[in-house]
Design an enzyme around this catalytic site. Structure first.
Site, short mmCIF file in Angstrom:
data_model
loop_
_atom_site.label_atom_id
_atom_site.label_comp_id
_atom_site.label_asym_id
_atom_site.label_seq_id
_atom_site.Cartn_x
_atom_site.Cartn_y
_atom_site.Cartn_z
N ASN A 7 32.01 52.69 66.36
CA ASN A 7 30.63 52.98 65.96
C ASN A 7 30.57 54.36 65.32
O ASN A 7 31.58 55.07 65.26
CB ASN A 7 29.68 52.85 67.16
CG ASN A 7 30.02 53.84 68.25
OD1 ASN A 7 29.81 55.04 68.10
ND2 ASN A 7 30.57 53.36 69.35
N ARG A 8 29.41 54.74 64.86
CA ARG A 8 29.28 55.94 64.03
C ARG A 8 29.00 57.21 64.81
O ARG A 8 28.70 58.24 64.21
CB ARG A 8 28.17 55.71 63.00
CG ARG A 8 28.53 54.63 61.98
CD ARG A 8 27.36 54.32 61.07
NE ARG A 8 26.86 55.51 60.40
CZ ARG A 8 25.67 55.62 59.85
NH1 ARG A 8 24.83 54.61 59.89
NH2 ARG A 8 25.30 56.74 59.27
#
Ligand code: CTP
Ligand code: CA
Length: 228
Positions: free
Chosen positions: A34-35
């Site tokens: 994820n970011r």
């Protein structure tokens, strides 16, 4: 409180912070991730050190400088993060789950690199659920220990936040709205702190350190209340 004049209101306290984003391997070269940059969690670690706490930072895949004065534990997957957080939490006064933990992981990890086969469609990726670390910390809660969660939401941010706070059972939930220039990777953040007792504290757009200090203000208040 001015710069350089920080009250040591977390002196004698052990705080555990998770930061970054977990990665769930698919094969030796690929993962689901994820970011999350880890910046908010690292800001929490730096500000807690400045306020006198003993700090354990459990960092998942963050490419950031080690925060001076904190014990750093590096992890990759959600299950490694769970183990490290639960271990450090054993004698903790507060646990802040700032990490973006993968909700699901691939059901199997291929031993060898997954290869494409000419003319054949890829196999779907089967996923299984990861344990919910925040819910676990909240349900097996040691009296007097403060547990803080984060939530990035869209749509009705406050309603979603309230529902999540109730579902998780933590003491505080830091809710931010996901969007352009907000939360992921940004230097600044804007949030609302929701408390289990109904309290609602908006924190205006500003540096992640400022939000971190607001969170520690709320945690320190709860710890004082608990030991009074
Ligand atoms: N969290 C956790 N373990 C998980 C997933 C999330 O401890 N397996 C923690 C995060 O660190 C965060 C909080 O739970 O502090 C909220 O994460 P979020 O993804 O917003 O909540 P979820 O319950 O996973 O809900 P959603 O379906 O909206 O993703
Ligand atoms: Ca989630």
């Amino acid at each position: 409180r001015g710069p350089g004049a920080v009250a040591p209101d977390l002196a004698g306290r052990h705080v555990v912070i998770s930061a970054g984003g977990t990665r769930e391997p698919l094969d030796p070269v690929r993962f689901l991730g994820n970011r999350s940059s880890g910046k908010q969690g690292y800001a929490l670690a730096r500000t807690a050190v400045a306020r006198g706490a003993r700090v354990t930072l459990v960092a998942a895949n963050a490419a950031l400088p080690d925060p001076a004065g904190a014990d750093l534990v590096r992890v990759t997957t959600a299950s490694e993060l769970r183990e490290a957080v639960l271990k450090a939490a054993a004698d903790a006064d507060a646990v802040v789950m700032a990490a973006a933990v993968a909700d699901f992981r691939p059901a199997a990890r291929a031993e060898s690199k997954i290869k494409k086969v000419p003319g054949r469609d890829p196999d779907p990726i089967a996923l299984v659920r990861n344990p919910d670390i925040l819910a676990e910390l909240s349900s097996a809660k040691t009296p007097g220990r403060v547990v803080v969660g984060f939530a990035a939401e869209t749509d009705d941010v406050l309603a979603n936040g309230r529902a999540k706070l109730a579902a998780k059972g933590c003491d505080l939930l830091v809710v931010n709205q996901v969007g352009e220039d907000r939360a992921f990777g940004a230097e600044e953040n804007e949030a609302v702190l929701l408390a289990a007792d109904g309290g609602e504290t908006p924190v205006p757009h500003g540096p992640k350190e400022a939000l971190a200090d607001e969170i520690w203000d709320a945690v320190a208040r709860l710890l004082r209340g608990a030991s009074a």
